[in-house]
Design an enzyme around this catalytic site. Structure first.
Site, PDB file in Angstrom:
ATOM      1  CG  HIS A  17      35.463  30.277  34.622  1.00  0.00           C
ATOM      2  ND1 HIS A  17      36.585  31.051  34.420  1.00  0.00           N
ATOM      3  CD2 HIS A  17      35.905  29.108  35.172  1.00  0.00           C
ATOM      4  CE1 HIS A  17      37.649  30.394  34.821  1.00  0.00           C
ATOM      5  NE2 HIS A  17      37.276  29.214  35.278  1.00  0.00           N
ATOM      6  CD  GLU A  44      34.160  27.122  38.166  1.00  0.00           C
ATOM      7  OE1 GLU A  44      35.073  26.358  38.542  1.00  0.00           O
ATOM      8  OE2 GLU A  44      34.327  28.349  38.010  1.00  0.00           O
ATOM      9  CG  ASP A  46      37.371  27.975  41.752  1.00  0.00           C
ATOM     10  OD1 ASP A  46      37.691  26.972  41.092  1.00  0.00           O
ATOM     11  OD2 ASP A  46      37.043  29.061  41.225  1.00  0.00           O
ATOM     12  CG  HIS A  59      40.993  29.608  40.540  1.00  0.00           C
ATOM     13  ND1 HIS A  59      42.278  29.823  40.064  1.00  0.00           N
ATOM     14  CD2 HIS A  59      40.566  28.466  39.937  1.00  0.00           C
ATOM     15  CE1 HIS A  59      42.607  28.884  39.223  1.00  0.00           C
ATOM     16  NE2 HIS A  59      41.589  28.038  39.115  1.00  0.00           N
ATOM     17  CD  GLU A 127      37.919  23.513  39.946  1.00  0.00           C
ATOM     18  OE1 GLU A 127      39.134  23.235  40.014  1.00  0.00           O
ATOM     19  OE2 GLU A 127      37.448  24.336  39.143  1.00  0.00           O
TER      20      GLU A 127
END
Length: 261
Positions: A17, A44, A46, A59, A127
């Site tokens: 993450h 992962e 952003d 993020h 993401e």
């Protein structure tokens, strides 16, 4: 981590993450590199966009929490990624907030992330930022990936690339341009059965918060032909519980808890 938690080679994807963000400042090169070293199956990230159109890995919708932006640019009215050029953002310290050992750690672009993982066994779960001031960012991400056909072909062949979003419109906008890339829908709430059936007509993944996830949800997602990755799971007991439910992936700040025997 005890042996009761399934490892990735047993079918469970370990998804770092924002990189290995429990051990290094989130969404920096240090966090990405550590996730790779810890043998995470995916990093992962952003995706946001600077004022001059550069896609960066960040993020929050504003930058005060994890950078020194208020000190570097004290007179700016706002501190959104989109209010600054990439040249300006490169001046920021994105590591000191986490620990003094990471003082001077810089922000990185999405291209930087890909260059760091492309020759490794670690894939990319990108993401699309849900920050409301963006339009067209899903298209920007698709166009950036389309400019990297060799990377995309290899990543897809090895099942090392996927995209996710909290916004149905963004997910479908991306999918229209790159239908071959697995697309996931993020949800902080438990999706209803009606929502799951609708998602199954276009989504490859349903990625809910782990606290709303139980056996019935996992089984229904699988019955509808989709995968399920849960977030953000950092406590060992919760990791064991999610693995026991048969989820496809665990998104965690501490990937080493799942990859180390």
């Amino acid at each position: 981590m005890t042996s009761t938690v399934a490892h990735a080679d047993e079918g469970l994807d370990v998804i770092a993450h924002r990189g290995s963000s429990g051990m290094a400042p989130e969404n920096t090169a240090a966090a990405v590199d550590l996730a790779v070293a810890q043998r995470a199956d995916f990093v992962e990230i952003d995706v946001q966009r600077t004022k001059d159109g550069k896609l960066v890995n960040f993020h929050d919708c504003t930058m005060e929490r994890t950078t020194d932006i208020e000190e570097v640019f004290p007179d700016r009215p706002r501190y959104r990624v989109s209010d600054f050029t990439w040249a300006e953002l490169r001046r920021l310290d994105a590591g000191s907030w986490f620990h003094e050992d990471y003082a001077g750690e810089r922000l990185i672009t999405v291209d930087d992330v890909i260059s760091r993982i492309r020759n490794t066994d670690t894939g990319l779960l990108a993401e699309i930022s849900p920050c409301s001031h963006y339009t067209g960012i899903a298209t920007d991400l698709a166009e950036s990936l389309l400019d990297k056909p060799r990377y995309v072909r290899r990543a897809l062949a090895e099942e090392q690339l996927a995209v996710q979003s909290f916004q149905v419109d963004d997910a479908q906008e991306f999918q229209a341009l790159m239908p071959e890339v697995p697309i996931g829908f993020l949800d902080a709430e438990r999706p209803t059965d009606e929502e799951l059936v609708q998602l199954s007509t276009w989504a490859d993944q349903v990625n809910p918060q782990y606290t709303v996830t139980d056996q019935a949800l996992v089984d229904r997602v699988h019955e509808l032909g989709m995968d399920i990755n849960v977030w953000t799971v950092d406590e060992p007991g919760a990791m064991r519980r999610m693995a026991g439910l048969g989820v496809d992936g665990i998104i965690t700040d501490f990937p080493q808890s799942l990859t180390q025997h």
